[in-house]
Write a protein that holds these residues in place. Structure first.
Motif, PDB file in Angstrom:
ATOM      1  N   ARG A  60      10.462  17.547  -2.726  1.00  0.00           N
ATOM      2  CA  ARG A  60       9.545  16.694  -1.969  1.00  0.00           C
ATOM      3  C   ARG A  60       9.951  16.701  -0.493  1.00  0.00           C
ATOM      4  N   ARG A  61       9.054  16.277   0.385  1.00  0.00           N
ATOM      5  CA  ARG A  61       9.340  16.194   1.827  1.00  0.00           C
ATOM      6  C   ARG A  61       9.327  14.728   2.256  1.00  0.00           C
ATOM      7  N   PRO A  62      10.407  14.256   2.924  1.00  0.00           N
ATOM      8  CA  PRO A  62      10.437  12.861   3.373  1.00  0.00           C
ATOM      9  C   PRO A  62       9.688  12.677   4.703  1.00  0.00           C
ATOM     10  N   ILE A  63       8.788  11.722   4.759  1.00  0.00           N
ATOM     11  CA  ILE A  63       8.060  11.403   6.001  1.00  0.00           C
ATOM     12  C   ILE A  63       8.041   9.880   6.160  1.00  0.00           C
ATOM     13  N   SER A  64       8.362   9.415   7.371  1.00  0.00           N
ATOM     14  CA  SER A  64       8.427   7.973   7.651  1.00  0.00           C
ATOM     15  C   SER A  64       7.052   7.329   7.623  1.00  0.00           C
ATOM     16  N   ILE A  65       7.059   6.065   7.283  1.00  0.00           N
ATOM     17  CA  ILE A  65       5.821   5.279   7.346  1.00  0.00           C
ATOM     18  C   ILE A  65       5.656   4.817   8.794  1.00  0.00           C
ATOM     19  N   LEU A  77       0.971   8.013   8.254  1.00  0.00           N
ATOM     20  CA  LEU A  77       2.157   8.846   8.434  1.00  0.00           C
ATOM     21  C   LEU A  77       1.851   9.800   9.584  1.00  0.00           C
ATOM     22  N   ILE A  78       2.846  10.074  10.416  1.00  0.00           N
ATOM     23  CA  ILE A  78       2.646  11.037  11.501  1.00  0.00           C
ATOM     24  C   ILE A  78       3.736  12.089  11.376  1.00  0.00           C
ATOM     25  N   TYR A  79       3.329  13.339  11.246  1.00  0.00           N
ATOM     26  CA  TYR A  79       4.320  14.395  11.032  1.00  0.00           C
ATOM     27  C   TYR A  79       3.974  15.623  11.860  1.00  0.00           C
ATOM     28  N   ARG A  80       5.019  16.416  12.093  1.00  0.00           N
ATOM     29  CA  ARG A  80       4.847  17.667  12.844  1.00  0.00           C
ATOM     30  C   ARG A  80       4.993  18.836  11.871  1.00  0.00           C
ATOM     31  N   ILE A  81       4.182  19.868  12.040  1.00  0.00           N
ATOM     32  CA  ILE A  81       4.330  21.060  11.185  1.00  0.00           C
ATOM     33  C   ILE A  81       5.634  21.753  11.561  1.00  0.00           C
ATOM     34  N   GLU A  82       6.533  21.840  10.557  1.00  0.00           N
ATOM     35  CA  GLU A  82       7.823  22.503  10.768  1.00  0.00           C
ATOM     36  C   GLU A  82       7.918  23.778   9.949  1.00  0.00           C
ATOM     37  N   GLY A  83       7.406  23.731   8.741  1.00  0.00           N
ATOM     38  CA  GLY A  83       7.516  24.876   7.833  1.00  0.00           C
ATOM     39  C   GLY A  83       6.393  24.820   6.825  1.00  0.00           C
ATOM     40  N   ALA A  84       6.654  25.426   5.660  1.00  0.00           N
ATOM     41  CA  ALA A  84       5.584  25.593   4.673  1.00  0.00           C
ATOM     42  C   ALA A  84       5.034  24.263   4.148  1.00  0.00           C
ATOM     43  N   GLY A  85       5.939  23.303   3.867  1.00  0.00           N
ATOM     44  CA  GLY A  85       5.498  22.041   3.262  1.00  0.00           C
ATOM     45  C   GLY A  85       4.569  21.255   4.177  1.00  0.00           C
ATOM     46  N   THR A  86       5.002  21.048   5.384  1.00  0.00           N
ATOM     47  CA  THR A  86       4.174  20.274   6.315  1.00  0.00           C
ATOM     48  C   THR A  86       2.894  21.043   6.686  1.00  0.00           C
ATOM     49  N   ALA A  87       2.958  22.379   6.669  1.00  0.00           N
ATOM     50  CA  ALA A  87       1.733  23.160   6.939  1.00  0.00           C
ATOM     51  C   ALA A  87       0.714  22.892   5.827  1.00  0.00           C
ATOM     52  N   GLY A 125      10.362  12.057  20.390  1.00  0.00           N
ATOM     53  CA  GLY A 125       9.564  13.070  19.709  1.00  0.00           C
ATOM     54  C   GLY A 125       8.935  12.555  18.429  1.00  0.00           C
ATOM     55  N   ILE A 126       9.147  13.297  17.349  1.00  0.00           N
ATOM     56  CA  ILE A 126       8.534  12.941  16.074  1.00  0.00           C
ATOM     57  C   ILE A 126       9.295  11.788  15.398  1.00  0.00           C
ATOM     58  N   GLY A 127      10.303  11.242  16.101  1.00  0.00           N
ATOM     59  CA  GLY A 127      10.996  10.040  15.637  1.00  0.00           C
ATOM     60  C   GLY A 127      10.302   8.755  16.083  1.00  0.00           C
ATOM     61  N   LEU A 224      17.967   7.587  10.718  1.00  0.00           N
ATOM     62  CA  LEU A 224      18.516   8.945  10.733  1.00  0.00           C
ATOM     63  C   LEU A 224      17.809   9.868   9.754  1.00  0.00           C
ATOM     64  N   GLU A 225      17.874  11.161  10.069  1.00  0.00           N
ATOM     65  CA  GLU A 225      17.332  12.177   9.172  1.00  0.00           C
ATOM     66  C   GLU A 225      18.457  12.989   8.575  1.00  0.00           C
ATOM     67  N   SER A 226      18.193  13.529   7.399  1.00  0.00           N
ATOM     68  CA  SER A 226      19.140  14.422   6.754  1.00  0.00           C
ATOM     69  C   SER A 226      18.334  15.270   5.789  1.00  0.00           C
ATOM     70  N   ARG A 227      18.799  16.464   5.512  1.00  0.00           N
ATOM     71  CA  ARG A 227      18.129  17.281   4.489  1.00  0.00           C
ATOM     72  C   ARG A 227      18.227  16.550   3.158  1.00  0.00           C
ATOM     73  N   MET A 228      17.133  16.422   2.476  1.00  0.00           N
ATOM     74  CA  MET A 228      17.144  15.665   1.217  1.00  0.00           C
ATOM     75  C   MET A 228      16.696  16.525   0.044  1.00  0.00           C
TER      76      MET A 228
HETATM   77  C1  LIG Z   1      14.044   9.876   6.276  1.00  0.00           C
HETATM   78  C2  LIG Z   1      13.252  10.971   6.948  1.00  0.00           C
HETATM   79  C3  LIG Z   1      12.088  10.655   7.600  1.00  0.00           C
HETATM   80  C4  LIG Z   1      11.347  11.662   8.229  1.00  0.00           C
HETATM   81  N1  LIG Z   1      10.192  11.305   8.864  1.00  0.00           N
HETATM   82  C5  LIG Z   1       9.461  12.251   9.463  1.00  0.00           C
HETATM   83  C6  LIG Z   1       8.249  11.893  10.126  1.00  0.00           C
HETATM   84  O1  LIG Z   1       7.836  10.711  10.155  1.00  0.00           O
HETATM   85  N2  LIG Z   1       7.542  12.880  10.721  1.00  0.00           N
HETATM   86  C7  LIG Z   1       7.975  14.186  10.690  1.00  0.00           C
HETATM   87  O2  LIG Z   1       7.302  15.058  11.259  1.00  0.00           O
HETATM   88  N3  LIG Z   1       9.104  14.552  10.080  1.00  0.00           N
HETATM   89  C8  LIG Z   1       9.853  13.613   9.452  1.00  0.00           C
HETATM   90  N4  LIG Z   1      11.005  13.985   8.816  1.00  0.00           N
HETATM   91  C9  LIG Z   1      11.364  15.401   8.786  1.00  0.00           C
HETATM   92  C10 LIG Z   1      10.552  16.106   7.674  1.00  0.00           C
HETATM   93  O3  LIG Z   1      11.009  15.651   6.419  1.00  0.00           O
HETATM   94  C11 LIG Z   1      10.718  17.622   7.755  1.00  0.00           C
HETATM   95  O4  LIG Z   1      10.167  18.089   8.958  1.00  0.00           O
HETATM   96  C12 LIG Z   1      10.014  18.279   6.590  1.00  0.00           C
HETATM   97  O5  LIG Z   1      10.670  17.986   5.368  1.00  0.00           O
HETATM   98  C13 LIG Z   1       9.947  19.785   6.795  1.00  0.00           C
HETATM   99  O6  LIG Z   1       9.377  20.362   5.652  1.00  0.00           O
HETATM  100  P1  LIG Z   1       8.683  21.796   5.736  1.00  0.00           P
HETATM  101  O7  LIG Z   1       8.469  22.261   4.354  1.00  0.00           O
HETATM  102  O8  LIG Z   1       7.513  21.779   6.630  1.00  0.00           O
HETATM  103  O9  LIG Z   1       9.779  22.662   6.505  1.00  0.00           O
HETATM  104  P2  LIG Z   1      10.846  23.670   5.913  1.00  0.00           P
HETATM  105  O10 LIG Z   1      11.790  23.970   7.014  1.00  0.00           O
HETATM  106  O11 LIG Z   1      10.143  24.820   5.257  1.00  0.00           O
HETATM  107  O12 LIG Z   1      11.588  22.817   4.827  1.00  0.00           O
HETATM  108  C14 LIG Z   1      12.505  23.405   3.961  1.00  0.00           C
HETATM  109  C15 LIG Z   1      13.333  22.296   3.318  1.00  0.00           C
HETATM  110  O13 LIG Z   1      14.124  21.663   4.316  1.00  0.00           O
HETATM  111  C16 LIG Z   1      13.852  20.274   4.386  1.00  0.00           C
HETATM  112  N5  LIG Z   1      13.844  19.865   5.791  1.00  0.00           N
HETATM  113  C17 LIG Z   1      13.470  20.632   6.832  1.00  0.00           C
HETATM  114  N6  LIG Z   1      13.607  19.933   7.971  1.00  0.00           N
HETATM  115  C18 LIG Z   1      14.069  18.699   7.624  1.00  0.00           C
HETATM  116  C19 LIG Z   1      14.390  17.540   8.349  1.00  0.00           C
HETATM  117  N7  LIG Z   1      14.300  17.457   9.668  1.00  0.00           N
HETATM  118  N8  LIG Z   1      14.815  16.445   7.663  1.00  0.00           N
HETATM  119  C20 LIG Z   1      14.928  16.507   6.320  1.00  0.00           C
HETATM  120  N9  LIG Z   1      14.647  17.581   5.575  1.00  0.00           N
HETATM  121  C21 LIG Z   1      14.217  18.668   6.227  1.00  0.00           C
HETATM  122  C22 LIG Z   1      12.486  20.121   3.753  1.00  0.00           C
HETATM  123  O14 LIG Z   1      12.302  18.798   3.190  1.00  0.00           O
HETATM  124  C23 LIG Z   1      12.508  21.184   2.693  1.00  0.00           C
HETATM  125  O15 LIG Z   1      13.143  20.740   1.530  1.00  0.00           O
HETATM  126  C24 LIG Z   1      11.785  13.012   8.199  1.00  0.00           C
HETATM  127  C25 LIG Z   1      12.979  13.335   7.538  1.00  0.00           C
HETATM  128  C26 LIG Z   1      13.708  12.324   6.930  1.00  0.00           C
HETATM  129  C27 LIG Z   1      14.989  12.670   6.252  1.00  0.00           C
END
Ligand SMILES: Cc1cc2nc3c(=O)[nH]c(=O)nc-3n(C[C@H](O)[C@H](O)[C@H](O)COP(=O)(O)OP(=O)(O)OC[C@H]3O[C@@H](n4cnc5c(N)ncnc54)[C@H](O)[C@@H]3O)c2cc1C
Ligand code: FES
Length: 266
Positions: A60-65, A77-87, A125-127, A224-228
């Motif tokens: 799963r992907r964590p995104i803040s409320i 929820l507001i998120y930025r496209i980072e990789g495959a999941g958010t896309a 930024g996205i925080g 704080l953020e962390s890979r989950m």
């Molecule tokens: C508590 C928390 C709250 C968050 N809130 C937001 C938010 O409100 N808006 C937003 O845009 N982003 C937020 N993020 C970051 C967001 O979770 C990652 O950008 C997202 O998981 C990326 O997934 P992806 O498949 O697009 O990218 P990929 O790089 O393809 O992801 C690959 C793996 O890495 C993990 N991952 C990648 N980047 C992060 C990251 N920065 N933090 C945690 N896991 C990551 C993914 O969950 C996935 O399992 C938050 C992260 C945490 C931990």
């Protein structure tokens, strides 16, 4: 299964939430509105653990409320496209559904603040998104809110107008293309007010700066953020160390994502 995991799983809330709307509010940044019963339980600073609607992505992907509307059972929820999941999330539209676990984490402690208090919000930024609900709730209680936001450039600026409804907002950009040139420290070092509480969320560099600047402040908080992986306290993928301890750690998903300054090693 170990009894702690079992207990945790028993308490986990899973729901298929409805997508009410989705809009691109800045390049590659999307605002997603979800509706469901889970909204009832949400607090500022918590996050949702979203299943990517594609079986190729197991985690799963964590995104803040970002904001909560309990009357209409909706959250933003507001998120930025980072990789495959958010896309994949960005392709969702009205009427689609999303498998959601949450609300997860502790959230910000907003207790015991009223019109006699003044707070500082610092977002980068996205925080920035989780600070919107903080500002909204504190403003309703008459708390004076001062917000300092930092972005890379003008294109990345989000939520300035929304936060300005609740108090004074300063915006900085790294390249000076909008607002004050520099990072948030340029503004914060010149603020001569005493703040009763500080709430922050942003990139690691900004969180280190807030942690150091407000290290001994009794009510300064970092989100704080962390890979989950599991996102519910079971796998220990997201741990941070605690100062002066080799053995104690804190899980960002379960013990956080909000921590008091000085309580974790950044
Ligand atoms: C508590 C928390 C709250 C968050 N809130 C937001 C938010 O409100 N808006 C937003 O845009 N982003 C937020 N993020 C970051 C967001 O979770 C990652 O950008 C997202 O998981 C990326 O997934 P992806 O498949 O697009 O990218 P990929 O790089 O393809 O992801 C690959 C793996 O890495 C993990 N991952 C990648 N980047 C992060 C990251 N920065 N933090 C945690 N896991 C990551 C993914 O969950 C996935 O399992 C938050 C992260 C945490 C931990
Ligand atoms: S992600 Fe599994 S314990 Fe935090």
């Amino acid at each position: 299964m170990n009894p702690t995991c079992k207990k945790r799983l028993g308490a986990i809330r899973l729901e298929t939430m409805k997508v009410v709307a989705q809009e691109e509010i800045a390049p590659k940044i999307f605002e997603l509105v979800l509706e469901g019963e889970m909204v009832e339980a949400m607090r500022a600073g918590q996050f949702l653990h979203l299943r990517v609607p594609d079986d190729a992505h197991l985690l799963r992907r964590p995104i803040s409320i970002s904001s909560i509307d309990k009357v209409n059972k909706q959250c933003h929820l507001i998120y930025r496209i980072e990789g495959a999941g958010t896309a994949i999330f960005s392709t969702l539209s009205q009427g689609d559904t999303l498998d959601v676990m949450g609300p997860q984490g502790n959230g910000f402690d907003l207790s015991d603040l009223d019109e006699q208090n003044q707070v500082l919000l610092v977002g980068g930024g996205i925080g920035v998104p989780p600070l919107l609900e903080v500002a909204k709730e504190l403003h309703v209680r008459g708390v004076k809110v001062v917000t300092v936001l930092g972005f890379a450039n003008k294109d990345a600026v989000i939520l300035e107008t929304e936060l300005a409804q609740y108090g004074q907002v300063f915006v900085t950009t790294d390249d000076g293309s909008y607002g004050i040139k520099g990072n948030v420290s340029v503004v914060i070092k010149d603020l001569d007010s005493q703040f009763d509480a500080v709430y922050s969320c942003g990139a690691p560099g900004m969180m280190k700066y807030i942690n150091q600047t407000f290290y001994d402040h009794p009510r300064a908080y970092l989100s704080l953020e962390s890979r989950m992986a599991c996102g519910m306290g079971a796998c220990y993928a997201c741990v941070l160390k605690v100062p002066e301890s080799e053995t104690v750690s804190q899980r960002v998903c379960e013990d956080g994502p909000v921590f008091r300054t000085g309580t974790v090693v950044l």
